[in-house]
Design a protein around this motif. Structure first.
Motif, PDB file in Angstrom:
ATOM      1  N   GLU A  48       0.811  -1.217   0.000  1.00  0.00           N
ATOM      2  CA  GLU A  48       0.000   0.000   0.000  1.00  0.00           C
ATOM      3  C   GLU A  48       0.847   1.272   0.000  1.00  0.00           C
ATOM      4  O   GLU A  48       0.494   2.264  -0.620  1.00  0.00           O
ATOM      5  N   ALA A  49       1.982   1.239   0.678  1.00  0.00           N
ATOM      6  CA  ALA A  49       2.870   2.409   0.703  1.00  0.00           C
ATOM      7  C   ALA A  49       3.377   2.738  -0.702  1.00  0.00           C
ATOM      8  O   ALA A  49       3.636   3.895  -1.016  1.00  0.00           O
ATOM      9  N   LEU A  50       3.509   1.728  -1.538  1.00  0.00           N
ATOM     10  CA  LEU A  50       4.009   1.916  -2.896  1.00  0.00           C
ATOM     11  C   LEU A  50       2.959   2.553  -3.805  1.00  0.00           C
ATOM     12  O   LEU A  50       3.248   3.490  -4.530  1.00  0.00           O
ATOM     13  N   TYR A  51       1.731   2.062  -3.746  1.00  0.00           N
ATOM     14  CA  TYR A  51       0.731   2.527  -4.705  1.00  0.00           C
ATOM     15  C   TYR A  51      -0.308   3.478  -4.113  1.00  0.00           C
ATOM     16  O   TYR A  51      -1.085   4.073  -4.847  1.00  0.00           O
ATOM     17  N   GLY A  52      -0.319   3.672  -2.802  1.00  0.00           N
ATOM     18  CA  GLY A  52      -1.366   4.470  -2.152  1.00  0.00           C
ATOM     19  C   GLY A  52      -1.470   5.900  -2.661  1.00  0.00           C
ATOM     20  O   GLY A  52      -2.542   6.355  -3.052  1.00  0.00           O
ATOM     21  N   ASP A  53      -0.352   6.623  -2.650  1.00  0.00           N
ATOM     22  CA  ASP A  53      -0.388   8.030  -3.059  1.00  0.00           C
ATOM     23  C   ASP A  53      -0.739   8.212  -4.535  1.00  0.00           C
ATOM     24  O   ASP A  53      -1.614   9.020  -4.863  1.00  0.00           O
ATOM     25  N   PRO A  54      -0.091   7.481  -5.462  1.00  0.00           N
ATOM     26  CA  PRO A  54      -0.469   7.642  -6.871  1.00  0.00           C
ATOM     27  C   PRO A  54      -1.934   7.263  -7.135  1.00  0.00           C
ATOM     28  O   PRO A  54      -2.614   7.911  -7.931  1.00  0.00           O
ATOM     29  N   TRP A  55      -2.402   6.215  -6.454  1.00  0.00           N
ATOM     30  CA  TRP A  55      -3.800   5.798  -6.660  1.00  0.00           C
ATOM     31  C   TRP A  55      -4.752   6.872  -6.148  1.00  0.00           C
ATOM     32  O   TRP A  55      -5.721   7.221  -6.807  1.00  0.00           O
ATOM     33  N   PRO A 101      -8.601   5.236  -1.935  1.00  0.00           N
ATOM     34  CA  PRO A 101     -10.020   5.388  -2.263  1.00  0.00           C
ATOM     35  C   PRO A 101     -10.446   4.475  -3.412  1.00  0.00           C
ATOM     36  O   PRO A 101      -9.746   4.353  -4.404  1.00  0.00           O
ATOM     37  N   LEU A 102     -11.578   3.830  -3.223  1.00  0.00           N
ATOM     38  CA  LEU A 102     -12.110   2.938  -4.251  1.00  0.00           C
ATOM     39  C   LEU A 102     -13.418   3.444  -4.821  1.00  0.00           C
ATOM     40  O   LEU A 102     -14.048   2.760  -5.622  1.00  0.00           O
ATOM     41  N   MET A 135      -7.571   8.946  -8.289  1.00  0.00           N
ATOM     42  CA  MET A 135      -9.004   8.993  -7.965  1.00  0.00           C
ATOM     43  C   MET A 135      -9.466  10.430  -7.719  1.00  0.00           C
ATOM     44  O   MET A 135     -10.548  10.819  -8.154  1.00  0.00           O
ATOM     45  N   GLN A 136      -8.642  11.234  -7.045  1.00  0.00           N
ATOM     46  CA  GLN A 136      -9.000  12.633  -6.829  1.00  0.00           C
ATOM     47  C   GLN A 136      -9.047  13.392  -8.151  1.00  0.00           C
ATOM     48  O   GLN A 136      -9.924  14.228  -8.379  1.00  0.00           O
ATOM     49  N   GLY A 137      -8.108  13.089  -9.049  1.00  0.00           N
ATOM     50  CA  GLY A 137      -8.114  13.707 -10.377  1.00  0.00           C
ATOM     51  C   GLY A 137      -9.316  13.296 -11.187  1.00  0.00           C
ATOM     52  O   GLY A 137      -9.922  14.118 -11.889  1.00  0.00           O
ATOM     53  N   LEU A 138      -9.689  12.029 -11.090  1.00  0.00           N
ATOM     54  CA  LEU A 138     -10.873  11.548 -11.801  1.00  0.00           C
ATOM     55  C   LEU A 138     -12.134  12.224 -11.272  1.00  0.00           C
ATOM     56  O   LEU A 138     -13.002  12.626 -12.050  1.00  0.00           O
ATOM     57  N   ALA A 139     -12.217  12.391  -9.957  1.00  0.00           N
ATOM     58  CA  ALA A 139     -13.366  13.094  -9.381  1.00  0.00           C
ATOM     59  C   ALA A 139     -13.424  14.532  -9.895  1.00  0.00           C
ATOM     60  O   ALA A 139     -14.490  15.027 -10.269  1.00  0.00           O
ATOM     61  N   ALA A 140     -12.270  15.191  -9.939  1.00  0.00           N
ATOM     62  CA  ALA A 140     -12.230  16.566 -10.451  1.00  0.00           C
ATOM     63  C   ALA A 140     -12.650  16.614 -11.921  1.00  0.00           C
ATOM     64  O   ALA A 140     -13.418  17.494 -12.327  1.00  0.00           O
TER      65      ALA A 140
END
Length: 134
Positions: free
Chosen positions: A25-32, A72-73, A36-41
């Motif tokens: 999770e530490a590896l992919y958490g921030d980029p994911w 976030p999923l 998701m935040q970019g997709l919401a925007a």
């Protein structure tokens, strides 16, 4: 108060996939999360652009957010405008053919496929860049 409308995009075996990735999770958490935040925007901007405008109240009531979790999923696009009589104005526009805006929000959500791919490709590149650190 009326409930909102929910559309789900199902990903088969997502829970099994999440369990396998939990240690990394530490590896992919921030980029994911950024994806998701970019997709919401992106969805929020598209919804505002597609919203019918007479007074601007509908467009101003649109918000889009990703879930507030480490990874976030889900994301939510909310349209909270109400008519003068208190009826959820977006529902009238979404489902009533007499208002000539039938399915305006659904069409925005369905158009998200290209945005999802773009955002996830960006996240994948960021994860690959960090892969050497682990």
């Amino acid at each position: 108060m009326a409930k909102g409308i929910t559309w789900k995009i199902e990903i088969p075996d997502l829970n099994r996939f999440k369990r396998k990735l939990k240690p990394a999770e530490a590896l992919y958490g921030d980029p994911w999360r950024e994806a998701m935040q970019g997709l919401a925007a992106d969805l929020g901007q598209r919804a505002k652009a597609a919203a019918p405008v007479r007074t601007g109240v509908l467009r101003a009531s649109i918000t889009a957010t990703a879930a507030k979790t480490r990874v976030p999923l889900s994301l939510r696009v909310r349209v909270r405008a109400r008519s003068a009589r208190g009826f959820p104005y977006p529902k009238v526009l979404e489902f009533s053919p007499s208002h000539h805006h039938l399915r305006w929000l659904r069409n925005v959500v369905q158009s998200a496929a290209a945005m999802i791919s773009k955002r996830l490709d960006t996240a994948a590149r960021a994860i690959e860049g960090d892969w050497a650190k682990y």
